[in-house]
Design a protein around this motif. Sequence first.
Motif, PDB file in Angstrom:
ATOM      1  N   LYS A 154     -45.609  34.029 -48.475  1.00  0.00           N
ATOM      2  CA  LYS A 154     -46.159  32.887 -47.994  1.00  0.00           C
ATOM      3  C   LYS A 154     -45.323  31.658 -47.964  1.00  0.00           C
ATOM      4  O   LYS A 154     -45.135  30.961 -47.087  1.00  0.00           O
ATOM      5  CB  LYS A 154     -47.805  32.778 -48.070  1.00  0.00           C
ATOM      6  N   MET A 155     -45.005  31.149 -49.275  1.00  0.00           N
ATOM      7  CA  MET A 155     -44.291  29.778 -49.420  1.00  0.00           C
ATOM      8  C   MET A 155     -42.760  30.237 -48.945  1.00  0.00           C
ATOM      9  O   MET A 155     -42.461  29.031 -47.904  1.00  0.00           O
ATOM     10  CB  MET A 155     -44.012  29.989 -50.946  1.00  0.00           C
ATOM     11  N   GLU A 156     -42.192  31.317 -48.678  1.00  0.00           N
ATOM     12  CA  GLU A 156     -40.835  31.318 -47.819  1.00  0.00           C
ATOM     13  C   GLU A 156     -41.131  31.199 -46.218  1.00  0.00           C
ATOM     14  O   GLU A 156     -40.307  30.419 -45.770  1.00  0.00           O
ATOM     15  CB  GLU A 156     -40.139  32.772 -48.226  1.00  0.00           C
ATOM     16  N   LYS A 157     -42.213  31.614 -45.827  1.00  0.00           N
ATOM     17  CA  LYS A 157     -42.399  31.756 -44.403  1.00  0.00           C
ATOM     18  C   LYS A 157     -42.750  30.107 -44.139  1.00  0.00           C
ATOM     19  O   LYS A 157     -42.366  29.811 -43.023  1.00  0.00           O
ATOM     20  CB  LYS A 157     -43.667  32.524 -44.088  1.00  0.00           C
ATOM     21  N   VAL A 160     -39.333  28.309 -44.166  1.00  0.00           N
ATOM     22  CA  VAL A 160     -38.576  28.490 -42.901  1.00  0.00           C
ATOM     23  C   VAL A 160     -39.240  27.954 -41.839  1.00  0.00           C
ATOM     24  O   VAL A 160     -38.353  27.243 -40.980  1.00  0.00           O
ATOM     25  CB  VAL A 160     -38.578  30.035 -42.591  1.00  0.00           C
ATOM     26  N   ALA A 161     -40.433  27.916 -41.499  1.00  0.00           N
ATOM     27  CA  ALA A 161     -41.099  27.221 -40.315  1.00  0.00           C
ATOM     28  C   ALA A 161     -40.825  25.679 -40.450  1.00  0.00           C
ATOM     29  O   ALA A 161     -40.517  25.138 -39.332  1.00  0.00           O
ATOM     30  CB  ALA A 161     -42.675  27.381 -40.515  1.00  0.00           C
ATOM     31  N   PRO A 170     -32.645  26.902 -43.192  1.00  0.00           N
ATOM     32  CA  PRO A 170     -34.150  27.342 -43.949  1.00  0.00           C
ATOM     33  C   PRO A 170     -33.643  27.286 -45.307  1.00  0.00           C
ATOM     34  O   PRO A 170     -32.563  27.419 -46.024  1.00  0.00           O
ATOM     35  CB  PRO A 170     -33.952  28.754 -43.426  1.00  0.00           C
ATOM     36  N   GLY A 171     -34.769  27.234 -46.204  1.00  0.00           N
ATOM     37  CA  GLY A 171     -34.767  27.231 -47.582  1.00  0.00           C
ATOM     38  C   GLY A 171     -36.178  26.665 -48.041  1.00  0.00           C
ATOM     39  O   GLY A 171     -36.808  26.008 -47.302  1.00  0.00           O
ATOM     40  N   ILE A 172     -36.317  26.515 -49.310  1.00  0.00           N
ATOM     41  CA  ILE A 172     -37.488  25.954 -49.599  1.00  0.00           C
ATOM     42  C   ILE A 172     -37.429  24.416 -50.169  1.00  0.00           C
ATOM     43  O   ILE A 172     -36.528  24.286 -51.084  1.00  0.00           O
ATOM     44  CB  ILE A 172     -38.077  26.563 -51.114  1.00  0.00           C
TER      45      ILE A 172
END
Length: 177
Positions: A154-157, A160-161, A170-172
């Motif tokens: 969920k954190m990765e999605k 990316v969003a 993309p990245g956190i």
Amino acid sequence: MDILLLGNELLRQKAETVRKIGPGYIKIASDLIQALHDGDGVGLAGPQVGFMERIFAVHIHGDEARIFINPSIIETSQDTIKYEEGCLSIPGYYADVVRPKTIKIQAWNEKGRPFTLEASGMLARVIQHEYDHLDGTLFIDHISEAKRKRIIEKMEKAAVAKAKDKSAAPGIPERKA
């Protein structure tokens, strides 16, 4: 101070021992406390803001703000308690974590004075949570693999969003305290 989010490799690294507690640690301590207040948290460790030394701040409701430098948990109770935890580096996600009910910890404050503290309840829990950060451990490491994977996905999605919305790579991202 920017709070690093899950996915940043610094959160998984072990913090270095503070060699000498000098006058600069009063400012670092103040900045950590301010960042945890700005983030509406109760604890914040150096690695969560990219400061890779063994220091963390704790400020729970009804108690004074405390700084722990080079802490060592020297005693834990056999009795444990399950309680829901969250983390400024994993915003919006919570899970039940089992930890010892009481602890005894030795550390130094920001002025270089040693102290020993016996803690129970919420103070003991927050200290243990922040102490884990100094060794590259997150609260999600104390939950089932399935729950941990769901939180990470969920954190990765979300990252990316957010990156797509900002037309960035993309990245956190980091979170402002």
